[in-house]
Write a protein that holds these residues in place. Structure first.
Motif, PDB file in Angstrom:
ATOM      1  N   VAL A 153       0.859  -1.190   0.000  1.00 39.67           N
ATOM      2  CA  VAL A 153       0.000   0.000   0.000  1.00 39.67           C
ATOM      3  C   VAL A 153       0.888   1.231   0.000  1.00 39.67           C
ATOM      4  CG1 VAL A 153      -1.757   1.298   1.245  1.00 39.67           C
ATOM      5  CG2 VAL A 153      -1.841  -1.199   1.216  1.00 39.67           C
ATOM      6  N   GLY A 154       0.635   2.141  -0.941  1.00 36.40           N
ATOM      7  CA  GLY A 154       1.502   3.308  -1.089  1.00 36.40           C
ATOM      8  C   GLY A 154       2.808   2.915  -1.734  1.00 36.40           C
ATOM      9  N   CYS A 155       2.708   2.221  -2.884  1.00 39.42           N
ATOM     10  CA  CYS A 155       3.906   1.647  -3.512  1.00 39.42           C
ATOM     11  C   CYS A 155       4.768   2.681  -4.227  1.00 39.42           C
ATOM     12  CB  CYS A 155       3.509   0.532  -4.475  1.00 39.42           C
ATOM     13  SG  CYS A 155       2.643   1.075  -5.970  1.00 39.42           S
ATOM     14  N   GLY A 156       4.295   3.929  -4.346  1.00 30.73           N
ATOM     15  CA  GLY A 156       5.094   4.958  -4.994  1.00 30.73           C
ATOM     16  C   GLY A 156       5.463   4.560  -6.409  1.00 30.73           C
ATOM     17  N   SER A 157       6.713   4.750  -6.771  1.00 28.07           N
ATOM     18  CA  SER A 157       7.174   4.412  -8.114  1.00 28.07           C
ATOM     19  C   SER A 157       7.617   2.955  -8.235  1.00 28.07           C
ATOM     20  CB  SER A 157       8.319   5.338  -8.528  1.00 28.07           C
ATOM     21  OG  SER A 157       9.397   5.240  -7.612  1.00 28.07           O
ATOM     22  N   CYS A 213       2.381 -12.526  -8.569  1.00 27.29           N
ATOM     23  CA  CYS A 213       1.925 -12.619  -7.181  1.00 27.29           C
ATOM     24  C   CYS A 213       1.980 -11.272  -6.458  1.00 27.29           C
ATOM     25  CB  CYS A 213       2.767 -13.636  -6.417  1.00 27.29           C
ATOM     26  SG  CYS A 213       2.555 -15.344  -6.949  1.00 27.29           S
ATOM     27  N   LEU A 214       2.441 -10.229  -7.141  1.00 24.69           N
ATOM     28  CA  LEU A 214       2.629  -8.920  -6.510  1.00 24.69           C
ATOM     29  C   LEU A 214       1.548  -7.935  -6.918  1.00 24.69           C
ATOM     30  CD1 LEU A 214       6.484  -8.335  -6.818  1.00 24.69           C
ATOM     31  CD2 LEU A 214       5.204  -9.361  -4.930  1.00 24.69           C
ATOM     32  N   THR A 215       1.136  -7.106  -5.964  1.00 21.51           N
ATOM     33  CA  THR A 215       0.172  -6.030  -6.209  1.00 21.51           C
ATOM     34  C   THR A 215       0.680  -4.764  -5.537  1.00 21.51           C
ATOM     35  OG1 THR A 215      -1.703  -7.566  -6.262  1.00 21.51           O
ATOM     36  CG2 THR A 215      -2.211  -5.252  -5.851  1.00 21.51           C
ATOM     37  N   GLY A 216       0.551  -3.648  -6.226  1.00 20.43           N
ATOM     38  CA  GLY A 216       0.858  -2.347  -5.644  1.00 20.43           C
ATOM     39  C   GLY A 216      -0.354  -1.444  -5.723  1.00 20.43           C
ATOM     40  N   ILE A 217      -0.588  -0.680  -4.667  1.00 15.86           N
ATOM     41  CA  ILE A 217      -1.666   0.310  -4.645  1.00 15.86           C
ATOM     42  C   ILE A 217      -1.033   1.667  -4.384  1.00 15.86           C
ATOM     43  CG2 ILE A 217      -3.819   1.040  -3.559  1.00 15.86           C
ATOM     44  CD1 ILE A 217      -4.266  -1.819  -2.663  1.00 15.86           C
ATOM     45  N   GLU A 218      -1.358   2.646  -5.229  1.00 14.58           N
ATOM     46  CA  GLU A 218      -0.790   3.984  -5.109  1.00 14.58           C
ATOM     47  C   GLU A 218      -1.870   5.032  -5.325  1.00 14.58           C
ATOM     48  OE1 GLU A 218       1.145   7.260  -4.505  1.00 14.58           O
ATOM     49  OE2 GLU A 218       2.026   5.294  -4.037  1.00 14.58           O
ATOM     50  N   LEU A 219      -1.915   6.005  -4.428  1.00 11.44           N
ATOM     51  CA  LEU A 219      -2.926   7.059  -4.469  1.00 11.44           C
ATOM     52  C   LEU A 219      -2.591   8.151  -5.479  1.00 11.44           C
ATOM     53  CD1 LEU A 219      -5.509   8.261  -3.059  1.00 11.44           C
ATOM     54  CD2 LEU A 219      -3.930   9.375  -1.448  1.00 11.44           C
ATOM     55  N   LEU A 220      -1.301   8.433  -5.692  1.00 12.41           N
ATOM     56  CA  LEU A 220      -0.881   9.573  -6.504  1.00 12.41           C
ATOM     57  C   LEU A 220      -0.664   9.158  -7.952  1.00 12.41           C
ATOM     58  CD1 LEU A 220       1.672  11.088  -3.965  1.00 12.41           C
ATOM     59  CD2 LEU A 220      -0.750  11.636  -4.239  1.00 12.41           C
ATOM     60  N   ALA A 245       1.904   6.007 -12.379  1.00 13.59           N
ATOM     61  CA  ALA A 245       2.300   5.910 -13.787  1.00 13.59           C
ATOM     62  C   ALA A 245       3.764   5.515 -13.914  1.00 13.59           C
ATOM     63  CB  ALA A 245       2.038   7.240 -14.493  1.00 13.59           C
ATOM     64  N   LEU A 246       4.619   6.057 -13.054  1.00 18.17           N
ATOM     65  CA  LEU A 246       6.033   5.699 -13.099  1.00 18.17           C
ATOM     66  C   LEU A 246       6.236   4.237 -12.709  1.00 18.17           C
ATOM     67  CD1 LEU A 246       8.958   6.474 -13.519  1.00 18.17           C
ATOM     68  CD2 LEU A 246       9.000   7.403 -11.188  1.00 18.17           C
ATOM     69  N   ALA A 247       5.512   3.781 -11.699  1.00 15.37           N
ATOM     70  CA  ALA A 247       5.605   2.376 -11.303  1.00 15.37           C
ATOM     71  C   ALA A 247       5.205   1.468 -12.457  1.00 15.37           C
ATOM     72  CB  ALA A 247       4.723   2.115 -10.085  1.00 15.37           C
ATOM     73  N   ARG A 248       4.180   1.851 -13.183  1.00 17.73           N
ATOM     74  CA  ARG A 248       3.721   1.032 -14.302  1.00 17.73           C
ATOM     75  C   ARG A 248       4.798   0.923 -15.381  1.00 17.73           C
ATOM     76  NH1 ARG A 248       0.793  -2.885 -14.213  1.00 17.73           N
ATOM     77  NH2 ARG A 248       2.955  -3.520 -14.516  1.00 17.73           N
ATOM     78  N   ARG A 249       5.564   2.002 -15.574  1.00 20.84           N
ATOM     79  CA  ARG A 249       6.628   1.979 -16.577  1.00 20.84           C
ATOM     80  C   ARG A 249       7.812   1.124 -16.126  1.00 20.84           C
ATOM     81  NH1 ARG A 249       5.389   7.562 -16.982  1.00 20.84           N
ATOM     82  NH2 ARG A 249       7.294   8.174 -15.874  1.00 20.84           N
ATOM     83  N   LEU A 250       8.064   1.081 -14.821  1.00 18.28           N
ATOM     84  CA  LEU A 250       9.266   0.431 -14.312  1.00 18.28           C
ATOM     85  C   LEU A 250       9.087  -1.044 -13.971  1.00 18.28           C
ATOM     86  CD1 LEU A 250      10.586   3.245 -11.916  1.00 18.28           C
ATOM     87  CD2 LEU A 250      11.425   2.667 -14.207  1.00 18.28           C
ATOM     88  N   LEU A 251       7.866  -1.443 -13.654  1.00 18.76           N
ATOM     89  CA  LEU A 251       7.638  -2.801 -13.168  1.00 18.76           C
ATOM     90  C   LEU A 251       7.194  -3.727 -14.292  1.00 18.76           C
ATOM     91  CD1 LEU A 251       5.777  -1.881  -9.879  1.00 18.76           C
ATOM     92  CD2 LEU A 251       7.985  -3.043 -10.011  1.00 18.76           C
ATOM     93  N   PRO A 252       7.430  -5.034 -14.153  1.00 16.49           N
ATOM     94  CA  PRO A 252       6.937  -5.988 -15.148  1.00 16.49           C
ATOM     95  C   PRO A 252       5.420  -5.906 -15.294  1.00 16.49           C
ATOM     96  CG  PRO A 252       8.491  -7.041 -13.644  1.00 16.49           C
ATOM     97  CD  PRO A 252       8.216  -5.683 -13.072  1.00 16.49           C
ATOM     98  N   LYS A 253       4.945  -6.216 -16.484  1.00 18.66           N
ATOM     99  CA  LYS A 253       3.518  -6.065 -16.769  1.00 18.66           C
ATOM    100  C   LYS A 253       2.654  -7.011 -15.937  1.00 18.66           C
ATOM    101  CE  LYS A 253       3.690  -9.177 -20.793  1.00 18.66           C
ATOM    102  NZ  LYS A 253       3.006 -10.304 -20.098  1.00 18.66           N
ATOM    103  N   ASP A 254       3.243  -8.113 -15.433  1.00 11.87           N
ATOM    104  CA  ASP A 254       2.457  -9.066 -14.654  1.00 11.87           C
ATOM    105  C   ASP A 254       2.192  -8.593 -13.230  1.00 11.87           C
ATOM    106  OD1 ASP A 254       2.258 -10.793 -16.774  1.00 11.87           O
ATOM    107  OD2 ASP A 254       3.911 -12.076 -16.142  1.00 11.87           O
ATOM    108  N   VAL A 255       2.882  -7.549 -12.784  1.00 12.93           N
ATOM    109  CA  VAL A 255       2.595  -6.972 -11.470  1.00 12.93           C
ATOM    110  C   VAL A 255       1.294  -6.172 -11.564  1.00 12.93           C
ATOM    111  CG1 VAL A 255       3.378  -5.370  -9.685  1.00 12.93           C
ATOM    112  CG2 VAL A 255       5.029  -6.856 -10.834  1.00 12.93           C
ATOM    113  N   THR A 256       0.365  -6.434 -10.666  1.00 11.08           N
ATOM    114  CA  THR A 256      -0.898  -5.704 -10.645  1.00 11.08           C
ATOM    115  C   THR A 256      -0.700  -4.360  -9.960  1.00 11.08           C
ATOM    116  OG1 THR A 256      -2.205  -7.735 -10.561  1.00 11.08           O
ATOM    117  CG2 THR A 256      -3.287  -5.721  -9.818  1.00 11.08           C
TER     118      THR A 256
END
Length: 232
Positions: free
Chosen positions: A64-68, A84-91, A96-107
């Motif tokens: 929760v609050g995974c940031g980038s 098996c990984l999930t990130g939740i970010e309010l900002l 958007a930066l996390a989505r660019r940096l992390l593998p597509k299979d991460v939710t």
């Protein structure tokens, strides 16, 4: 009011200097930040190994609050499976930066975690790194803790890394002592480690002195890593 706390968090982060934050927390050329990360990772590995997890490969883990996405990247390096990984970010910008940096299979979910559609008892570990210190409304802290606890499967836990001292230079955060964590998770068994040499001190030291100073100056450590275990 509790319902206003997510908007208040957004406003507090909007006041921050993004460039200064990037320099302060970047691992490259920043011995204090690098030492804090490595010390935290060693404590995480030790905690989960002692808990009886020989690997993270099949563990369902959410932050929760995974940031980038820096902590999620660390979990991947420790052997976690992207799916098996999930990130939740309010900002939005951080999500958007996390989505660019992390593998597509991460939710990745861009929303207020309190309203996230996460199934009860679906996670082996829920990470809350400097989350509770950013929630200044006591009622919302308790609400968030209840949500995180509901997501955790029996035998899993909530992993909290947060300040145990106030930062006089930052009124937007408030310390989270061990006694308060026990109150937030009253049914949990807590395992806790004091970590992280006070950053204002660590940043002033030569790079080669940061690690030994963190070992020698334990009373000046400002954070705790706490594993709040849910009974089976």
């Amino acid at each position: 009011m509790t319902e206003q706390e997510p908007d208040a968090v957004k406003a507090r982060y909007a006041r921050r200097d993004a460039a200064a934050d990037e320099a302060r927390y970047s691992l490259y050329g920043n011995a204090a930040a690098l030492q804090a990360q490595q010390e935290r990772l060693r404590a995480m590995v030790r905690t989960w190994a002692d808990h009886g997890w020989p690997s993270l490969g099949s563990r369902r883990m959410l932050e929760v609050g995974c940031g980038s996405g820096g902590n999620l990247q660390d979990l991947l390096r420790l052997g976690a499976t992207p799916a098996c990984l999930t990130g939740i970010e309010l900002l939005p910008a951080r999500a958007a930066l996390a989505r660019r940096l992390l593998p597509k299979d991460v939710t990745l979910l861009e929303e207020d975690a309190v309203h996230a559609n996460i199934s009860p008892a679906s996670q082996d570990a829920v990470l809350a790194f400097t989350l509770f210190s950013s929630l200044l409304d006591a009622g919302f802290r308790h609400q968030m803790a209840q949500v995180l606890w509901r997501w955790v499967a029996p035998g899993g836990g909530v992993l909290v890394y947060d300040f145990v001292v106030d930062n006089p230079g930052n009124p937007d955060v408030r310390r989270v002592p061990l006694q308060e964590l026990q109150a937030l998770f009253p049914k949990a068994h807590l395992q806790s480690h004091r970590l992280t040499l006070a950053p204002p001190i660590a940043r002033r030291l030569p790079a080669w002195m940061v690690a030994p100073a963190s070992q020698l100056l334990r009373p000046l450590r400002t954070h705790r890593l706490t594993w709040a275990v849910k009974p089976r």
